[in-house]
Design an enzyme around this catalytic site. Structure first.
Site, PDB file in Angstrom:
ATOM      1  N   ARG A  32       1.051  -1.011  -0.190  1.00 18.77           N
ATOM      2  CA  ARG A  32       0.122   0.017   0.087  1.00 18.77           C
ATOM      3  C   ARG A  32       1.024   1.041   0.123  1.00 18.77           C
ATOM      4  NH1 ARG A  32      -4.411   0.650   4.576  1.00 18.77           N
ATOM      5  NH2 ARG A  32      -2.949   1.104   5.885  1.00 18.77           N
ATOM      6  N   GLU A  81     -15.969   6.140   4.480  1.00 17.32           N
ATOM      7  CA  GLU A  81     -15.375   6.004   6.118  1.00 17.32           C
ATOM      8  C   GLU A  81     -15.835   6.934   6.967  1.00 17.32           C
ATOM      9  OE1 GLU A  81     -11.909   5.128   5.136  1.00 17.32           O
ATOM     10  OE2 GLU A  81     -11.248   6.438   3.970  1.00 17.32           O
ATOM     11  N   LYS A  94      -2.410   6.205   1.182  1.00 14.04           N
ATOM     12  CA  LYS A  94      -2.656   7.226   3.180  1.00 14.04           C
ATOM     13  C   LYS A  94      -1.107   8.243   2.748  1.00 14.04           C
ATOM     14  CE  LYS A  94      -2.414   4.606   7.082  1.00 14.04           C
ATOM     15  NZ  LYS A  94      -2.899   5.055   7.912  1.00 14.04           N
TER      16      LYS A  94
HETATM   17  N1  PLP Z   1      -8.800   4.237   6.933  1.00 15.20           N
HETATM   18  C1  PLP Z   1      -8.120   5.589   6.926  1.00 15.20           C
HETATM   19  C2  PLP Z   1      -8.681   7.043   6.449  1.00 15.20           C
HETATM   20  C3  PLP Z   1      -7.615   5.008   8.112  1.00 15.20           C
HETATM   21  O1  PLP Z   1      -6.406   6.183   8.022  1.00 15.20           O
HETATM   22  C4  PLP Z   1      -6.529   3.649   8.382  1.00 15.20           C
HETATM   23  C5  PLP Z   1      -5.852   3.239   8.614  1.00 15.20           C
HETATM   24  O2  PLP Z   1      -4.853   3.656   8.435  1.00 15.20           O
HETATM   25  C6  PLP Z   1      -7.724   2.827   8.178  1.00 15.20           C
HETATM   26  C7  PLP Z   1      -9.103   3.026   7.813  1.00 15.20           C
HETATM   27  C8  PLP Z   1      -7.179   1.442   8.604  1.00 15.20           C
HETATM   28  O3  PLP Z   1      -6.582   0.869   7.518  1.00 15.20           O
HETATM   29  P1  PLP Z   1      -5.310  -0.774   7.937  1.00 15.20           P
HETATM   30  O4  PLP Z   1      -7.109  -1.649   8.939  1.00 15.20           O
HETATM   31  O5  PLP Z   1      -4.160  -0.576   6.723  1.00 15.20           O
HETATM   32  O6  PLP Z   1      -5.202  -0.093   9.552  1.00 15.20           O
HETATM   33  C1  COI Z   2      -4.087   3.317  11.568  1.00 11.86           C
HETATM   34  O1  COI Z   2      -4.957   2.540  12.053  1.00 11.86           O
HETATM   35  O2  COI Z   2      -3.125   2.366  11.891  1.00 11.86           O
HETATM   36  C2  COI Z   2      -4.174   4.775  11.775  1.00 11.86           C
HETATM   37  O3  COI Z   2      -3.583   4.896  10.660  1.00 11.86           O
HETATM   38  C3  COI Z   2      -5.344   5.437  11.992  1.00 11.86           C
HETATM   39  C4  COI Z   2      -4.754   6.214  12.200  1.00 11.86           C
HETATM   40  C5  COI Z   2      -4.392   6.524  13.879  1.00 11.86           C
HETATM   41  C6  COI Z   2      -4.423   7.453  11.549  1.00 11.86           C
END
Ligand code: PLP
Ligand code: COI
Length: 341
Positions: free
Chosen positions: A82, A220, A184
């Site tokens: 990612r 989200e 991200k």
């Molecule tokens: N959506 C957003 C905007 C986020 O910042 C995060 C955090 O990483 C997620 C979703 C969840 O992603 P992940 O499960 O890969 O941490």
């Molecule tokens: C995560 O879940 O790792 C995120 O980046 C979410 C938040 C702390 C920005």
């Protein structure tokens, strides 16, 4: 190895400086060999690309102590991939995926004393990130970059841990069609700061963002994807090109189908149907699975039947299975856990 003297059970989601971090630099078209350092500070020019035009991307992941005392990370290869997508979208050089995983492993290993013990409820949060570091004044990508990884021990993202939260439908947009919502990038989070401060000031824990083109579909929150449970026990999650493809959500959908035998759907979720779901949760690395008890849309309340006291039964099963895999007491699918040796 002796653990640090930290009150693991009472940690919040904050920054505690740990001993070592990883740094690699990109210059003249290539990455240097990189390595660990004690220095938590970064010195850069006043005109650095990251400071002027927010050219920065990041990842979030965790290290866990398993029941039998190993330290593991969860699907780091997906974070590495990612970050490649994020870097490309912001015209940054790619940090090679194998080097990303190696940098994470090195950093966690060097900070093993900060990995919270099994059963403490805390984990070691890992933050890989990359930014443009040389002076840039015309609007263009930097030529030089720094990739870093630091770690910090954390507790639950939402105060109260697994207690259901209340969220509100935001009047602000998080991501535009064809924008950067699916990667991200730090800029997505800068965009969300006013919205989250406003939500908190109004007594809500988080925002539910709707799609900015039509404002009819659920997207989200500022830091997590949604999962919903229907009254006939299907797991539904929004499909959208403008949300971050959460690794937790992808894992939950797999677990729901292959471990719990549930039907799963990734599709458009209209805000109008939210009132008909039985359970709702936020999922992400930081959020794990945080139950939502109530959604408020400009004074109109949607209260899920699961209530405000505890997680709904299906959310609880998903939570137990996912965290059971992460903590090593439920067998993980091939390749999901990377043991730090
Ligand atoms: N959506 C957003 C905007 C986020 O910042 C995060 C955090 O990483 C997620 C979703 C969840 O992603 P992940 O499960 O890969 O941490
Ligand atoms: C995560 O879940 O790792 C995120 O980046 C979410 C938040 C702390 C920005």
């Amino acid at each position: 190895m002796e653990k640090k003297n930290i009150d693991w059970e009472n940690l919040g989601f904050g920054y505690i400086q740990t001993d070592k971090r990883y740094v690699a630099n990109y210059k003249d078209g290539k990455w240097d060999e990189g390595g660990l350092t004690d220095d938590a500070n970064i010195v850069m020019n006043e005109c650095a690309g990251v400071l002027q035009y927010a050219q920065t991307v990041f990842e979030g992941m965790k290290a866990y102590t398993t029941e039998d005392g190993r330290i593991v990370t969860f699907r780091p290869d997906l974070n590495a991939a990612r970050m490649v997508d994020s870097a490309k979208r912001l015209e940054m050089p790619v940090f090679p995926e194998d080097r990303f995983v190696d940098a994470v492993v090195q950093t966690v290993k060097a900070n093993a004393a900060y990995v919270p013990p099994y059963g403490s409820g805390a984990t070691l949060y890992i933050r890989p990130y990359m930014f443009g570091i040389n002076p840039v004044i015309g609007v263009k990508p930097a030529d030089e970059y720094q990739f870093r990884v630091f770690t910090t021990p954390v507790g639950p993202y939402f105060k109260g841990g697994a207690k259901p939260i209340t969220i509100c439908v935001s009047d602000f947009d998080r991501a535009a069609p064809h924008g950067t919502g699916h990667i991200k990038a730090g800029l997505n989070y800068a965009m969300s700061l006013h919205a989250i401060v406003t939500a908190h000031a109004n007594g809500f824990d988080e925002n539910m963002y709707l799609d900015s083109a039509t404002r009819t579909k659920v997207e989200e929150t500022g830091g997590a994807n949604f999962i919903f449970v229907t009254k006939d026990n299907k797991i539904v999650t929004p499909h959208s090109d403008t949300i971050l493809p959460s690794i937790t959500r992808r894992s939950i959908m797999y677990v729901a189908e292959h471990y719990l035998g549930l039907e799963v759907e990734e599709r458009d979720v209209y805000f109008d149907e939210v009132k008909d779901f039985a359970e709702c949760g936020l999922c992400g690395t930081a959020a794990v699975i945080s139950p939502v008890g109530k959604v408020v849309d400009h004074g109109k309340e949607i209260c899920f039947p699961s209530g405000m006291e505890k997680m709904g039964p299906t959310t609880q099963k998903l939570y137990d299975t996912l965290t059971g895999i992460q903590m090593g007491h439920i067998e993980a699918p091939e390749g999901w856990l990377k043991v730090i040796e």
